[in-house]
Design an enzyme around this catalytic site. Structure first.
Site, PDB file in Angstrom:
ATOM      1  N   ARG A 112       0.805  -1.286   0.138  1.00 56.52           N
ATOM      2  CA  ARG A 112       0.063   0.001  -0.070  1.00 56.52           C
ATOM      3  C   ARG A 112       0.765   1.206   0.079  1.00 56.52           C
ATOM      4  NH1 ARG A 112      -2.486  -3.832   2.629  1.00 56.52           N
ATOM      5  NH2 ARG A 112      -4.651  -4.258   2.084  1.00 56.52           N
ATOM      6  N   HIS A 137      -0.955  -2.524  -4.405  1.00 57.64           N
ATOM      7  CA  HIS A 137      -0.678  -3.365  -5.772  1.00 57.64           C
ATOM      8  C   HIS A 137      -0.307  -2.682  -6.804  1.00 57.64           C
ATOM      9  CE1 HIS A 137      -0.058  -6.373  -2.478  1.00 57.64           C
ATOM     10  NE2 HIS A 137      -0.907  -7.104  -2.808  1.00 57.64           N
ATOM     11  N   HIS A 211       3.702 -12.951  -5.588  1.00 54.61           N
ATOM     12  CA  HIS A 211       2.471 -13.139  -4.979  1.00 54.61           C
ATOM     13  C   HIS A 211       1.850 -14.285  -4.979  1.00 54.61           C
ATOM     14  CE1 HIS A 211      -1.285 -11.788  -2.699  1.00 54.61           C
ATOM     15  NE2 HIS A 211      -0.508 -10.631  -2.407  1.00 54.61           N
ATOM     16  N   ASP A 287      -1.226 -10.238   8.475  1.00 55.04           N
ATOM     17  CA  ASP A 287      -0.953  -9.578   7.301  1.00 55.04           C
ATOM     18  C   ASP A 287      -0.113  -8.298   7.629  1.00 55.04           C
ATOM     19  OD1 ASP A 287      -1.202  -8.234   4.849  1.00 55.04           O
ATOM     20  OD2 ASP A 287      -3.209  -8.090   4.944  1.00 55.04           O
ATOM     21  N   GLU A 351       5.832 -12.608   0.955  1.00 53.26           N
ATOM     22  CA  GLU A 351       6.349 -11.635  -0.340  1.00 53.26           C
ATOM     23  C   GLU A 351       7.664 -10.770   0.075  1.00 53.26           C
ATOM     24  OE1 GLU A 351       2.566  -9.305  -0.877  1.00 53.26           O
ATOM     25  OE2 GLU A 351       1.754 -10.783   0.209  1.00 53.26           O
TER      26      GLU A 351
END
Ligand code: BGC
Length: 389
Positions: A112, A137, A211, A287, A351
Protein backbone atom coordinates in the site's frame (compact mmCIF):
# COMPACT_ATOMS: atom_id res chain seq x y z
CA UNK A 1 15.77 -30.67 5.80
CA UNK A 2 16.71 -33.63 3.63
CA UNK A 3 17.41 -32.67 0.04
CA UNK A 4 15.51 -34.28 -2.77
CA UNK A 5 17.91 -36.12 -5.10
CA UNK A 6 19.90 -34.00 -7.56
CA UNK A 7 19.05 -34.31 -11.20
CA UNK A 8 19.45 -32.64 -14.53
CA UNK A 9 16.50 -30.40 -15.23
CA UNK A 10 14.47 -30.94 -18.34
CA UNK A 11 12.17 -28.55 -20.02
CA UNK A 12 8.99 -28.60 -21.96
CA UNK A 13 7.98 -25.23 -23.16
CA UNK A 14 5.85 -23.07 -25.34
CA UNK A 15 6.98 -22.43 -28.85
CA UNK A 16 4.26 -20.47 -30.58
CA UNK A 17 6.12 -17.44 -29.36
CA UNK A 18 9.18 -18.31 -31.36
CA UNK A 19 11.26 -20.67 -29.26
CA UNK A 20 14.30 -19.84 -27.22
CA UNK A 21 16.32 -16.68 -27.57
CA UNK A 22 20.01 -16.72 -26.86
CA UNK A 23 21.69 -14.14 -24.60
CA UNK A 24 24.97 -14.03 -22.66
CA UNK A 25 23.52 -15.95 -19.73
CA UNK A 26 21.40 -18.25 -21.82
CA UNK A 27 22.03 -21.08 -24.25
CA UNK A 28 19.82 -22.35 -27.04
CA UNK A 29 17.76 -25.39 -26.20
CA UNK A 30 15.19 -27.43 -28.12
CA UNK A 31 11.70 -27.12 -26.74
CA UNK A 32 8.38 -28.80 -26.99
CA UNK A 33 5.25 -26.74 -27.14
CA UNK A 34 2.24 -26.06 -25.00
CA UNK A 35 0.93 -22.57 -25.21
CA UNK A 36 -2.48 -22.70 -23.64
CA UNK A 37 -3.84 -23.31 -20.20
CA UNK A 38 -4.34 -27.02 -19.57
CA UNK A 39 -8.07 -26.61 -19.88
CA UNK A 40 -7.79 -23.94 -22.54
CA UNK A 41 -8.17 -20.27 -21.96
CA UNK A 42 -7.83 -16.78 -23.26
CA UNK A 43 -8.02 -13.29 -21.85
CA UNK A 44 -9.35 -10.35 -23.88
CA UNK A 45 -9.78 -12.73 -26.81
CA UNK A 46 -6.10 -13.70 -26.93
CA UNK A 47 -4.81 -17.16 -25.98
CA UNK A 48 -2.72 -17.23 -22.86
CA UNK A 49 0.76 -18.71 -23.09
CA UNK A 50 1.57 -21.29 -20.49
CA UNK A 51 5.02 -22.72 -19.79
CA UNK A 52 5.98 -25.82 -17.86
CA UNK A 53 9.42 -26.25 -16.29
CA UNK A 54 10.35 -29.72 -15.08
CA UNK A 55 13.19 -31.41 -13.29
CA UNK A 56 13.76 -35.13 -12.93
CA UNK A 57 13.15 -35.01 -9.16
CA UNK A 58 9.50 -34.73 -10.02
CA UNK A 59 9.28 -30.99 -9.47
CA UNK A 60 7.24 -29.01 -11.94
CA UNK A 61 6.58 -25.28 -12.19
CA UNK A 62 3.98 -23.79 -14.50
CA UNK A 63 3.90 -20.09 -15.34
CA UNK A 64 1.77 -17.95 -17.64
CA UNK A 65 2.33 -14.68 -19.41
CA UNK A 66 -0.78 -12.98 -18.02
CA UNK A 67 0.58 -11.23 -14.93
CA UNK A 68 3.86 -13.20 -15.19
CA UNK A 69 2.03 -15.62 -12.92
CA UNK A 70 2.97 -18.92 -11.26
CA UNK A 71 -0.02 -21.23 -11.75
CA UNK A 72 1.27 -24.56 -10.44
CA UNK A 73 4.20 -25.89 -8.40
CA UNK A 74 4.37 -29.67 -8.02
CA UNK A 75 6.58 -31.01 -5.22
CA UNK A 76 6.87 -34.68 -4.17
CA UNK A 77 5.74 -35.28 -0.58
CA UNK A 78 7.52 -37.53 1.95
CA UNK A 79 6.11 -40.62 0.17
CA UNK A 80 7.04 -39.35 -3.29
CA UNK A 81 3.48 -38.40 -4.22
CA UNK A 82 3.15 -35.20 -6.29
CA UNK A 83 1.51 -32.30 -4.46
CA UNK A 84 0.45 -29.02 -6.07
CA UNK A 85 1.39 -26.48 -3.41
CA UNK A 86 0.03 -23.25 -4.95
CA UNK A 87 -3.50 -21.91 -5.19
CA UNK A 88 -4.79 -21.15 -8.67
CA UNK A 89 -7.47 -21.71 -11.29
CA UNK A 90 -8.00 -24.20 -14.10
CA UNK A 91 -8.60 -21.57 -16.76
CA UNK A 92 -6.85 -18.35 -17.59
CA UNK A 93 -10.12 -16.37 -17.61
CA UNK A 94 -10.65 -17.02 -13.93
CA UNK A 95 -7.49 -15.16 -12.95
CA UNK A 96 -8.75 -11.64 -13.76
CA UNK A 97 -12.27 -12.59 -12.57
CA UNK A 98 -11.59 -14.26 -9.23
CA UNK A 99 -7.96 -13.93 -8.35
CA UNK A 100 -6.71 -12.02 -5.36
CA UNK A 101 -3.31 -11.60 -6.99
CA UNK A 102 -2.76 -15.38 -7.13
CA UNK A 103 0.80 -16.21 -8.15
CA UNK A 104 1.40 -12.99 -10.04
CA UNK A 105 4.06 -10.33 -10.29
CA UNK A 106 2.77 -7.24 -8.49
CA UNK A 107 3.96 -3.78 -9.50
CA UNK A 108 4.96 -1.05 -10.03
CA UNK A 109 4.72 -0.79 -6.22
CA UNK A 110 3.58 -3.81 -4.21
CA UNK A 111 1.46 -3.35 -1.05
CA UNK A 112 0.00 0.00 0.00
CA UNK A 113 0.75 3.68 -0.49
CA UNK A 114 -1.11 5.81 2.06
CA UNK A 115 -3.93 7.76 0.45
CA UNK A 116 -2.39 6.96 -2.95
CA UNK A 117 -0.21 10.03 -2.49
CA UNK A 118 3.48 10.68 -2.42
CA UNK A 119 6.02 13.36 -3.20
CA UNK A 120 9.11 12.81 -5.25
CA UNK A 121 11.77 15.44 -5.91
CA UNK A 122 9.34 18.13 -4.72
CA UNK A 123 6.45 17.08 -6.97
CA UNK A 124 3.19 15.59 -5.64
CA UNK A 125 1.63 12.51 -7.25
CA UNK A 126 -1.88 11.09 -6.83
CA UNK A 127 -2.58 7.43 -7.61
CA UNK A 128 -5.82 5.45 -7.67
CA UNK A 129 -7.28 4.65 -4.25
CA UNK A 130 -8.19 1.05 -5.10
CA UNK A 131 -8.16 -0.31 -1.53
CA UNK A 132 -10.27 1.80 0.82
CA UNK A 133 -8.51 5.15 1.02
CA UNK A 134 -5.20 3.66 -0.13
CA UNK A 135 -3.39 2.55 -3.26
CA UNK A 136 -2.70 -1.23 -3.37
CA UNK A 137 -0.45 -3.39 -5.55
CA UNK A 138 0.15 -0.91 -8.37
CA UNK A 139 -3.42 0.29 -8.90
CA UNK A 140 -6.44 -0.60 -11.04
CA UNK A 141 -4.40 -2.28 -13.77
CA UNK A 142 -1.14 -3.19 -12.13
CA UNK A 143 1.54 -5.51 -13.52
CA UNK A 144 -0.58 -8.50 -12.41
CA UNK A 145 -3.31 -7.64 -14.93
CA UNK A 146 -0.98 -7.05 -17.88
CA UNK A 147 0.16 -9.40 -20.61
CA UNK A 148 3.93 -9.84 -20.38
CA UNK A 149 6.18 -10.83 -23.28
CA UNK A 150 7.69 -14.26 -22.70
CA UNK A 151 10.97 -15.91 -23.67
CA UNK A 152 11.78 -19.47 -22.68
CA UNK A 153 15.40 -19.68 -21.55
CA UNK A 154 17.89 -22.34 -20.53
CA UNK A 155 20.34 -21.16 -17.86
CA UNK A 156 23.29 -22.96 -16.31
CA UNK A 157 21.05 -23.64 -13.29
CA UNK A 158 18.08 -24.97 -15.21
CA UNK A 159 15.16 -24.05 -17.44
CA UNK A 160 13.26 -20.83 -17.08
CA UNK A 161 11.08 -18.18 -18.61
CA UNK A 162 11.91 -14.50 -18.91
CA UNK A 163 8.91 -12.18 -18.85
CA UNK A 164 9.23 -8.52 -19.85
CA UNK A 165 6.83 -5.62 -19.65
CA UNK A 166 6.83 -1.93 -20.48
CA UNK A 167 4.95 0.32 -18.08
CA UNK A 168 4.30 3.66 -19.80
CA UNK A 169 5.11 7.05 -18.33
CA UNK A 170 2.01 8.08 -16.35
CA UNK A 171 0.57 4.56 -16.13
CA UNK A 172 -1.60 4.30 -13.01
CA UNK A 173 -0.38 7.82 -12.16
CA UNK A 174 3.29 6.89 -11.73
CA UNK A 175 6.01 8.98 -13.38
CA UNK A 176 8.52 7.51 -15.82
CA UNK A 177 8.51 4.72 -18.37
CA UNK A 178 9.60 1.51 -16.66
CA UNK A 179 10.99 -1.59 -18.33
CA UNK A 180 10.32 -4.51 -15.97
CA UNK A 181 11.50 -8.11 -16.08
CA UNK A 182 10.60 -11.23 -14.10
CA UNK A 183 12.62 -14.41 -14.59
CA UNK A 184 11.53 -17.77 -13.19
CA UNK A 185 14.06 -20.61 -13.12
CA UNK A 186 13.62 -24.16 -11.77
CA UNK A 187 17.00 -25.47 -10.67
CA UNK A 188 18.33 -28.97 -10.22
CA UNK A 189 18.51 -28.25 -6.47
CA UNK A 190 14.71 -28.06 -6.31
CA UNK A 191 14.70 -24.30 -6.19
CA UNK A 192 12.26 -21.92 -7.79
CA UNK A 193 14.22 -18.75 -8.36
CA UNK A 194 12.41 -15.48 -8.96
CA UNK A 195 14.41 -12.52 -10.20
CA UNK A 196 12.68 -9.22 -10.71
CA UNK A 197 14.35 -6.14 -12.13
CA UNK A 198 13.47 -2.78 -13.64
CA UNK A 199 14.90 0.36 -15.21
CA UNK A 200 13.27 3.77 -15.74
CA UNK A 201 13.67 6.96 -17.75
CA UNK A 202 12.50 9.21 -14.87
CA UNK A 203 12.59 8.87 -11.07
CA UNK A 204 9.76 6.65 -9.79
CA UNK A 205 9.03 4.35 -6.85
CA UNK A 206 9.48 0.64 -7.60
CA UNK A 207 8.81 -2.34 -5.33
CA UNK A 208 7.99 -5.41 -7.41
CA UNK A 209 6.58 -8.34 -5.46
CA UNK A 210 5.91 -12.02 -6.11
CA UNK A 211 2.48 -13.05 -4.81
CA UNK A 212 2.07 -16.85 -4.81
CA UNK A 213 -0.36 -18.33 -2.26
CA UNK A 214 1.35 -21.40 -0.78
CA UNK A 215 -0.20 -24.37 0.96
CA UNK A 216 2.46 -27.04 1.45
CA UNK A 217 -0.24 -29.55 2.37
CA UNK A 218 -1.61 -29.11 -1.15
CA UNK A 219 -3.69 -26.27 -2.59
CA UNK A 220 -6.84 -28.31 -1.87
CA UNK A 221 -5.92 -29.47 1.64
CA UNK A 222 -7.77 -26.89 3.76
CA UNK A 223 -6.04 -24.28 5.88
CA UNK A 224 -2.39 -23.45 6.53
CA UNK A 225 -2.98 -23.07 10.28
CA UNK A 226 -1.01 -26.23 11.18
CA UNK A 227 2.02 -25.27 9.10
CA UNK A 228 5.11 -24.31 11.04
CA UNK A 229 6.87 -21.04 10.22
CA UNK A 230 10.09 -19.34 11.18
CA UNK A 231 10.89 -15.79 10.06
CA UNK A 232 14.25 -14.27 10.80
CA UNK A 233 13.09 -10.82 11.88
CA UNK A 234 13.48 -8.95 15.16
CA UNK A 235 11.22 -6.12 14.04
CA UNK A 236 8.05 -5.47 12.08
CA UNK A 237 6.05 -2.49 10.86
CA UNK A 238 2.80 -2.12 12.89
CA UNK A 239 -0.11 -0.68 10.90
CA UNK A 240 -3.20 1.46 11.43
CA UNK A 241 -6.80 0.39 10.73
CA UNK A 242 -6.31 0.69 6.97
CA UNK A 243 -3.08 -1.39 6.96
CA UNK A 244 -0.79 1.65 6.63
CA UNK A 245 2.44 1.48 8.70
CA UNK A 246 2.49 3.83 11.67
CA UNK A 247 6.18 4.49 11.03
CA UNK A 248 7.44 2.42 13.96
CA UNK A 249 9.90 -0.39 13.43
CA UNK A 250 8.71 -2.26 16.50
CA UNK A 251 10.25 -5.31 18.19
CA UNK A 252 8.43 -8.61 17.57
CA UNK A 253 9.43 -9.79 21.06
CA UNK A 254 6.38 -10.34 23.25
CA UNK A 255 3.91 -10.13 20.33
CA UNK A 256 2.04 -12.68 18.20
CA UNK A 257 4.32 -11.80 15.26
CA UNK A 258 7.33 -13.30 16.98
CA UNK A 259 8.32 -16.08 14.57
CA UNK A 260 12.03 -16.05 15.48
CA UNK A 261 11.55 -19.55 16.82
CA UNK A 262 9.50 -21.81 14.56
CA UNK A 263 5.85 -21.92 15.59
CA UNK A 264 2.51 -23.25 14.38
CA UNK A 265 0.83 -20.50 12.39
CA UNK A 266 -2.52 -21.08 14.11
CA UNK A 267 -1.05 -20.80 17.60
CA UNK A 268 -1.32 -17.04 18.08
CA UNK A 269 -3.36 -16.02 15.04
CA UNK A 270 -6.37 -15.09 17.19
CA UNK A 271 -4.33 -12.17 18.51
CA UNK A 272 -5.44 -10.50 15.24
CA UNK A 273 -9.22 -11.03 15.28
CA UNK A 274 -9.78 -8.22 12.77
CA UNK A 275 -12.46 -5.60 12.89
CA UNK A 276 -15.52 -5.96 10.73
CA UNK A 277 -17.75 -3.89 13.00
CA UNK A 278 -19.36 -0.80 11.47
CA UNK A 279 -18.08 -1.47 7.99
CA UNK A 280 -14.51 -2.20 9.12
CA UNK A 281 -12.91 -4.44 6.55
CA UNK A 282 -10.13 -6.19 8.46
CA UNK A 283 -11.02 -9.92 8.47
CA UNK A 284 -8.24 -10.76 10.95
CA UNK A 285 -5.25 -13.06 10.60
CA UNK A 286 -1.65 -12.23 9.79
CA UNK A 287 -1.02 -9.47 7.26
CA UNK A 288 2.25 -8.04 8.50
CA UNK A 289 5.51 -6.78 7.10
CA UNK A 290 8.63 -8.01 8.86
CA UNK A 291 11.96 -6.14 8.84
CA UNK A 292 14.28 -8.97 7.94
CA UNK A 293 17.51 -9.55 9.84
CA UNK A 294 20.77 -9.12 7.97
CA UNK A 295 21.70 -6.70 5.27
CA UNK A 296 19.39 -5.82 2.40
CA UNK A 297 21.20 -6.41 -0.88
CA UNK A 298 22.76 -9.59 0.53
CA UNK A 299 21.19 -12.99 -0.11
CA UNK A 300 20.28 -14.64 3.21
CA UNK A 301 17.83 -17.35 4.24
CA UNK A 302 14.96 -15.61 6.01
CA UNK A 303 12.04 -18.04 6.09
CA UNK A 304 11.43 -21.73 6.75
CA UNK A 305 7.92 -23.14 6.31
CA UNK A 306 6.98 -26.80 6.81
CA UNK A 307 3.81 -28.84 6.63
CA UNK A 308 3.25 -31.79 8.98
CA UNK A 309 0.77 -33.43 6.58
CA UNK A 310 3.12 -33.82 3.60
CA UNK A 311 6.52 -33.27 5.20
CA UNK A 312 7.24 -30.62 2.56
CA UNK A 313 9.56 -27.81 3.61
CA UNK A 314 10.16 -24.51 1.80
CA UNK A 315 12.88 -22.04 2.64
CA UNK A 316 13.15 -18.55 1.16
CA UNK A 317 16.42 -16.76 0.59
CA UNK A 318 16.31 -13.13 -0.53
CA UNK A 319 18.18 -9.85 -0.89
CA UNK A 320 15.17 -7.76 0.18
CA UNK A 321 14.78 -5.77 3.44
CA UNK A 322 11.25 -6.99 4.25
CA UNK A 323 8.66 -9.70 3.82
CA UNK A 324 4.85 -9.56 3.94
CA UNK A 325 3.38 -12.57 5.71
CA UNK A 326 -0.29 -12.75 4.69
CA UNK A 327 -2.54 -15.67 5.68
CA UNK A 328 -5.12 -15.39 2.88
CA UNK A 329 -7.51 -13.53 5.18
CA UNK A 330 -9.67 -12.30 2.31
CA UNK A 331 -10.06 -15.69 0.60
CA UNK A 332 -13.81 -16.05 0.25
CA UNK A 333 -14.62 -19.61 -0.73
CA UNK A 334 -13.90 -19.16 -4.41
CA UNK A 335 -13.58 -22.34 -6.49
CA UNK A 336 -10.05 -23.05 -7.64
CA UNK A 337 -8.16 -25.79 -9.45
CA UNK A 338 -9.96 -29.12 -9.72
CA UNK A 339 -12.97 -27.75 -7.83
CA UNK A 340 -10.99 -26.98 -4.66
CA UNK A 341 -12.67 -24.38 -2.47
CA UNK A 342 -10.33 -21.70 -1.10
CA UNK A 343 -11.62 -20.47 2.26
CA UNK A 344 -10.03 -17.96 4.63
CA UNK A 345 -6.54 -19.18 5.65
CA UNK A 346 -6.54 -21.60 2.69
CA UNK A 347 -3.12 -20.36 1.53
CA UNK A 348 -0.41 -17.96 2.64
CA UNK A 349 1.82 -15.45 0.90
CA UNK A 350 5.42 -14.74 1.82
CA UNK A 351 6.21 -11.66 -0.27
CA UNK A 352 9.75 -10.37 -0.07
CA UNK A 353 9.68 -6.61 -0.56
CA UNK A 354 10.61 -3.11 0.58
CA UNK A 355 8.39 -2.05 3.50
CA UNK A 356 4.83 -0.94 2.63
CA UNK A 357 4.44 2.83 2.09
CA UNK A 358 8.23 3.27 2.08
CA UNK A 359 7.88 6.15 -0.40
CA UNK A 360 6.21 8.18 2.37
CA UNK A 361 9.04 7.42 4.82
CA UNK A 362 11.89 8.43 2.54
CA UNK A 363 14.99 9.32 4.50
CA UNK A 364 13.67 8.03 7.84
CA UNK A 365 16.17 5.85 9.69
CA UNK A 366 15.74 2.16 8.93
CA UNK A 367 13.34 2.67 6.00
CA UNK A 368 14.32 1.39 2.53
CA UNK A 369 14.80 3.75 -0.39
CA UNK A 370 12.32 2.71 -3.11
CA UNK A 371 13.07 5.43 -5.65
CA UNK A 372 14.51 4.11 -8.89
CA UNK A 373 16.41 6.68 -10.95
CA UNK A 374 17.48 6.68 -14.60
CA UNK A 375 20.76 4.80 -15.02
CA UNK A 376 20.11 2.59 -11.99
CA UNK A 377 18.61 -0.90 -12.01
CA UNK A 378 16.11 -2.17 -9.46
CA UNK A 379 16.97 -5.77 -8.47
CA UNK A 380 15.03 -8.25 -6.37
CA UNK A 381 15.91 -11.91 -5.94
CA UNK A 382 14.13 -14.64 -4.06
CA UNK A 383 14.89 -18.35 -4.03
CA UNK A 384 12.31 -20.88 -2.82
CA UNK A 385 13.99 -24.16 -1.99
CA UNK A 386 11.93 -27.31 -1.45
CA UNK A 387 12.77 -30.41 0.53
CA UNK A 388 11.36 -32.89 3.04
CA UNK A 389 11.50 -32.64 6.83
C1 BGC B 1 -1.67 -7.75 1.24
C2 BGC B 1 -3.09 -7.87 1.74
C3 BGC B 1 -4.04 -7.88 0.57
C4 BGC B 1 -3.66 -9.01 -0.35
C5 BGC B 1 -4.52 -9.03 -1.57
C6 BGC B 1 -1.39 -8.88 0.31
O1 BGC B 1 -0.13 -8.72 -0.24
O2 BGC B 1 -0.76 -7.73 2.30
O3 BGC B 1 -3.41 -6.82 2.62
O4 BGC B 1 -5.36 -8.02 0.99
O5 BGC B 1 -2.32 -8.89 -0.75
O6 BGC B 1 -4.57 -10.25 -2.16
Amino acid sequence: MKSLPLVIATLSLAASIGGCRSTDAVTETPMETTHRMRTGGSIDGRPVNLFTLRNANGMEVEVMDHGATVTRVIVPDRDGNPVDVVLGFDTAEEYPEKSQYFGCTVGRVGNRIAGGRFELDGKAYALAANNGPNHLHGGEVGFDKRRWDADPIMTAKGPGVRFTLTSADGEEGYPGRVEAETIYVLTDRNELEVEMSATTDAPTPVNIVHHTYWNLGGHDSGTILDEVLRIRADRYTPVDGTFIPTGDLAPVAGTAVDFRTAKRIGRDIDAYPGDQAEGGEDPGGYDHNFCLDGEAGTMREVVRLSDPRTGIVMTITTDQPGIQFYTGNFLNGMTGKGGAVYEKFGGLCLETQAYPDSINHAGEPGWPDVVLRPGDTYRHRMVHRFGID
